[in-house]
Design a protein around this motif. Structure first.
Motif, short mmCIF file in Angstrom:
data_model
loop_
_atom_site.label_atom_id
_atom_site.label_comp_id
_atom_site.label_asym_id
_atom_site.label_seq_id
_atom_site.Cartn_x
_atom_site.Cartn_y
_atom_site.Cartn_z
N CYS B 427 -11.50 36.88 9.64
CA CYS B 427 -10.35 36.73 10.53
C CYS B 427 -10.45 37.75 11.65
O CYS B 427 -10.86 38.89 11.43
N ALA B 428 -10.08 37.36 12.85
CA ALA B 428 -9.94 38.32 13.95
C ALA B 428 -8.60 38.08 14.63
O ALA B 428 -8.14 36.95 14.74
N THR B 429 -7.96 39.16 15.04
CA THR B 429 -6.72 39.04 15.81
C THR B 429 -6.82 39.96 17.02
O THR B 429 -7.81 40.67 17.19
N GLU B 430 -5.75 39.94 17.81
CA GLU B 430 -5.72 40.81 19.00
C GLU B 430 -5.80 42.28 18.61
O GLU B 430 -6.14 43.13 19.43
N ALA B 431 -5.48 42.58 17.32
CA ALA B 431 -5.50 43.97 16.88
C ALA B 431 -6.90 44.47 16.57
O ALA B 431 -7.10 45.65 16.30
N ASN B 432 -7.89 43.59 16.61
CA ASN B 432 -9.29 44.02 16.51
C ASN B 432 -9.79 44.26 17.94
O ASN B 432 -10.10 43.31 18.66
N LEU B 433 -9.87 45.51 18.34
CA LEU B 433 -10.35 45.79 19.69
C LEU B 433 -11.83 45.42 19.80
O LEU B 433 -12.53 45.36 18.79
N ASN B 434 -12.27 45.20 21.01
CA ASN B 434 -13.65 44.75 21.21
C ASN B 434 -14.68 45.67 20.57
O ASN B 434 -15.69 45.22 20.05
N GLU B 435 -14.38 46.96 20.61
CA GLU B 435 -15.36 47.89 20.01
C GLU B 435 -15.46 47.66 18.51
O GLU B 435 -16.53 47.79 17.92
#
Lengths: 482, 448
Positions: B427-435
């Motif tokens: 899962c990925a959300t907006e809370a996973n920053l690109n880094e």
């Protein structure tokens, strides 16, 4: 004015980190009809506007923090802020239900210890914390009964007995588990009528649901007889824990012969009602039913806590994950703070407060049943109608003008024009005196001019609302045009 | 007398009160309880709040918190950014310590808030009416199944096998109670979407409803238009949604869904080990009288002022008892408040951006996966922000390694199905920053 009326196109209270997109456009990747054409109409406000809107709404609410809230059967005691603080510790609030067990040992320990505390307080052998509310616990209890008799090959037991004074959730929960509900009448002392009970108890009865003390605030003092009658016929005894606050630390449903118990952590164990929820309705059982509980159950092997999903006869799950963990924490902190001695003291003071207020109010209008009560009592409002020409509802509405929340009204159904009063242990004598004085003042108003009561409330943000039209032509959402 | 917290009675109060009541001691008040039941419970002695706080703070440190992790695990509970104002507003005692709004005149804050909440849920789902909350997504889905049987008759409910496993278990339990038959419909092992042939095979005249996820448990977006056509009008289409996804996905109402349910945790509520979040429940106006749960409506007082009340209470247990549409009494109003504040702050633009970023980051991860031979994207169907990958390493061991680097890795699907050994739900959300995305992608590529 609703939050939608305050909305302005292009305004927002929300900013995300400045980041490059990887360039995946939904319209390029997804089937055309899966991509949303029209944005949902959510309000567009600045953060301050949102803050003011909801602060404004909060000011239109009555609350335990704001004043006396003597709702019978609801146990509106003070909600200690320590408990809120503990539930919001990041080590508790910011954990995922599917983290590896060795990374949530603290959470599992809380659940395990709480299960054990609840076993000790109720005299039961095993507990599940999964049910989200009292009624949800009732449903679990009824499903356990159903499964138990199915496994025993006694699927003929399709009926459940419920007293006529019971909470509405009791019959509703029994029906959701596929049972037919039979009502047993109360006797002149406000208790289950044993003769009637004997007449309806037979081999087709799965169980009896009781609240003890019952909803008129009286202890079912013939509980030993009821227990024998039920078990003689092979039926199970179910304890609705809504009123446990009266006997906590003094007596235990498990010792009285109850086979299944549900508790309301949001009543007895001080977790806030939050405008209707979340609650938490743990269910305790005697060992004959422990293998039927919902999964998972928390275990401890002496060094490690774990979740056990291997209960072959489990009724299954009644919700996702493990229950309202945030609520468990508050109840757990409450039990630790009060301790065994404090829990006992709390129920003593709850009963004392109730009896004091009962004594004072019974000089004004009669109680439904004479004598001492437990943690709550019921007034018979029919005298209001006959002597003052006003109804219980009018008195309730007038109380609002005096800044006091009225008791539960028109429940239990067996008492005419009922007012059901539960002050709880966290109220001072002054608060009780103020309530009694106000009640007296309202009755003298009723004597002088009943219209004052009928036109009440006058000092609230709105007056009596037209509920009939609201239900006939329900308008249940905001829309642009109106 | 020991000073118990929260108990205000002084010994003088107690004496005076006992005298008024006309008894000599507090124990006399308990005379109705048969003596043999008197008990001394064994619970540790009372403690001051500072000691309790210290002990429980210590205990909380035995948990690894999501605040310290990059979280690539969702499966029903999601880490999103939550504005500080949400908790600040919600924690007001006027909300927290109020009861169910039975006395409408002093509960207008609660009632208006819930009316607004219902509106927001209708907007998200594209439905006409919503109730004011249920316990969680799973029990809301189960209640939807029961409602389908009430509305349509029949005694069978079909469930998508790609529905969240805990939802499937919950629906089965509720249906066991109500003697409703449950059958599951398999998913296409290529696309991860409903197997239409299997659906048609299992659909019978007495099928009251078909429950499916949108996106489903594997993150896959079902073809609701086709499913609607295939099941016909007689069977209710019950769609369980992730509310954040609806910032970007077409609303189920647009496809003719009969009931839309879901879990509102992603809308600003803490993960809190899985509860409390909230369930939401929306349907068509024509079915409103068959719905479970409290519903708030707008009305007027005698002076013509607008106000809000609970409507259609004759559906509910406190009036209708054994004939009620549900036994639900306590709901999750407080969590609905949190969701309302959250939605008011993020607004429609914010929600779309959250959804878009979640989508974007998850899709980028699959692009990175496509470059490695050791992780395989399992399904070809369109997805939102979650997807299943097959690992050719021991996934549990991989996850243990990730945890050492403060990453909560893919959920091991083996816990639900033996055949899915080393399948992970990512899962990925907006809370996973690109880094974080880059770092995690690097770890995936490093699998040998």
């Amino acid at each position: 004015m609703t939050v939608f009326d305050k909305s302005t196109e292009g305004r927002t209270g929300f900013f995300l980190p400045k980041e490059e997109s990887y360039g995946y456009e939904p319209s390029d990747v997804l089937p055309e009809n899966s991509v949303r054409k029209e944005s949902p109409l959510l309000p567009q406000l600045s953060e301050l506007q949102v803050m003011r809107h909801f602060t404004g709404l909060s000011e239109k609410n009555y609350s335990v923090d704001g004043g006396f809230y003597p709702l019978g059967s609801c146990t509106m005691k003070y909600n200690p802020r320590l408990n809120e603080r503990i539930a919001s510790l990041e080590g508790f609030s910011q954990i995922h239900p599917y983290q590896a067990e060795d990374t949530v040992q603290g959470a599992l320990e809380v659940m395990y210890n709480l299960q054990n505390f609840l076993c000790e307080i109720t005299g039961m052998d095993s507990f599940t914390l999964q049910p989200a509310a009292g009624a949800h616990g009732e449903l679990v209890g009824m499903l356990l009964m159903k499964k138990y008799f199915e496994l025993k090959g006694e699927s003929n037991r399709k009926k459940v007995i419920v007293p006529d004074s019971a909470h509405g959730t009791n019959p509703a929960s029994a029906v959701m588990a596929g049972f037919e509900v039979i009502e047993v009448p109360s006797n002149g002392n406000g208790r289950v009528d044993l003769r009637s009970l004997g007449e309806i108890l037979d081999e087709n009865i799965a169980g009896i649901m009781l609240t003890n003390p019952n909803t008129v605030g009286l202890f079912e003092n013939e509980i030993c007889e009821i227990q024998e009658m039920a078990h003689d016929k092979g039926a199970l005894l179910y304890y609705d824990g809504a009123n446990l606050n009266a006997i906590m630390g003094h007596a235990r449903p498990g010792d009285m012969g109850f086979d299944i118990v549900h508790l309301n952590l949001h009543k007895t164990f001080s977790t806030p009602h939050g405008m209707g929820g979340p609650g938490s309705g743990p269910v305790g059982v005697k060992s004959i039913l422990k293998d039927l509980l919902p999964v998972p159950v928390v275990r401890f092997d002496g060094s490690k806590f774990s979740l056990d999903y291997h209960l072959p006869n489990s009724i299954g799950k009644v919700r996702s994950f493990y229950g309202n963990f945030g609520v468990f924490l508050k109840a757990y902190a409450y039990i630790l703070t009060l301790g065994g001695d404090g829990l006992k003291r709390a129920s003593e003071m709850a009963v004392l407060n109730a009896n004091y207020l009962r004594t004072r109010l019974s000089k004004l209008i009669p109680t439904a049943y004479p004598g001492l009560c437990m943690h709550e009592f019921v007034l018979k409002g029919s005298k209001l109608v006959s002597e003052y020409g006003v109804k219980t509802l009018d008195v309730a509405k007038r109380l609002l003008d005096y800044g006091i929340h009225p008791p539960t009204i028109y429940f239990p159904l067996i008492v005419d024009e009922a007012l059901m009063v539960e002050p709880t242990e966290t109220e001072t004598k002054e608060a009780l005196d103020n309530f009694a004085d106000t009640f007296e003042r309202i009755l003298s108003e009723a004597k002088e001019d009943p219209n004052i009561l009928k036109a009440a409330p006058q000092k609230t943000v709105v007056g009596r609302l037209d509920e009939a039209t609201a239900s006939r032509k329900p308008k249940t959402r905001w829309s642009k045009d109106t | 007398m020991p000073g118990f917290p929260y108990l205000p009675q002084t010994s003088r109060d107690i004496d005076e009160m006992l005298e008024v009541v006309g008894v000599k001691s507090v124990s006399e008040l308990f005379k109705d309880i048969p003596e043999k039941f008197e008990v001394d419970i064994s619970i540790p002695e009372s403690k001051d709040e500072f000691s309790v706080l210290r002990d429980l703070s210590e205990l909380s440190k035995n948990n690894v918190t999501l605040n310290d992790l990059s979280v690539f695990r969702g499966a029903g509970v999601y880490k999103h950014f939550v504005p500080s104002a949400v908790q600040a507003i919600a924690s007001r005692g006027e909300f927290l310590t109020a009861y169910t709004p039975y006395q409408a005149e002093v509960s207008q804050g609660t009632l208006q808030m819930l009316f607004e909440f219902q509106t927001m849920i209708c907007e998200l789902t594209g439905m006409e009416v919503a109730n004011s909350s249920m316990y969680d997504g799973a029990s809301a889905a189960a209640e939807a199944a029961l409602m389908a049987v009430r509305v349509r008759g029949g005694k069978k409910i079909l469930l998508s096998e790609a529905l969240h496993p805990e939802y499937i278990q919950t629906i089965k339990t509720y249906c066991f109670g109500s003697d409703i038959d449950v059958e599951t419909v398999s998913f296409d092992s290529e696309t991860g979407q409903i197997d239409i042939a299997d659906l048609q095979k299992k659909l019978t005249v007495d099928t009251a409803g078909f429950v499916l996820g949108y996106p489903n448990f594997f993150g896959i977006i079902e073809n609701l238009a086709e499913i609607r056509t295939r099941i016909g009008e007689k069977t209710m289409m019950i769609v369980s949604v992730n509310p954040i996804a609806l910032g970007l996905l077409e609303a189920p109402g647009k496809f003719g869904a009969d009931i839309v349910v879901g879990d509102g945790q992603p809308l600003g509520n803490s993960p809190s080990f899985g509860g409390p979040g909230l369930g939401f429940f929306a349907s068509k106006e024509s079915h409103i009288r068959k719905m479970p749960g409290r519903i708030i409506g707008e009305t007027k007082d005698s002076d013509g002022r607008t106000g809000y009340v609970m409507v259609l209470q004759t559906r509910e247990q406190h009036i209708r008892r054994n004939k009620a549409t549900s036994n639900i009494c306590s709901n999750h109003a407080f969590n609905a408040l949190v969701a309302s504040i959250y939605m008011s702050i993020v607004g429609s633009e914010g929600l779309r951006e959250i959804a878009r970023r979640s989508f974007d980051k998850a899709h980028y991860l699959t692009e990175r996966i496509s470059k490695t031979d050791h992780v395989r994207l399992v399904f070809t169907g369109p997805f939102f922000n979650e997807f299943v990958a097959q690992f050719d390493c021991d996934l549990e061991e991989f996850n243990r390694g990730l945890l050492k680097e403060n990453i909560l890795g893919p959920l091991e699907l083996e816990r639900f199905s033996k055949e899915m050994k080393n399948y992970g739900l990512i899962c990925a959300t907006e809370a996973n920053l690109n880094e974080e995305i880059e770092f995690f992608a690097g770890r995936l590529e490093a699998i040998r």
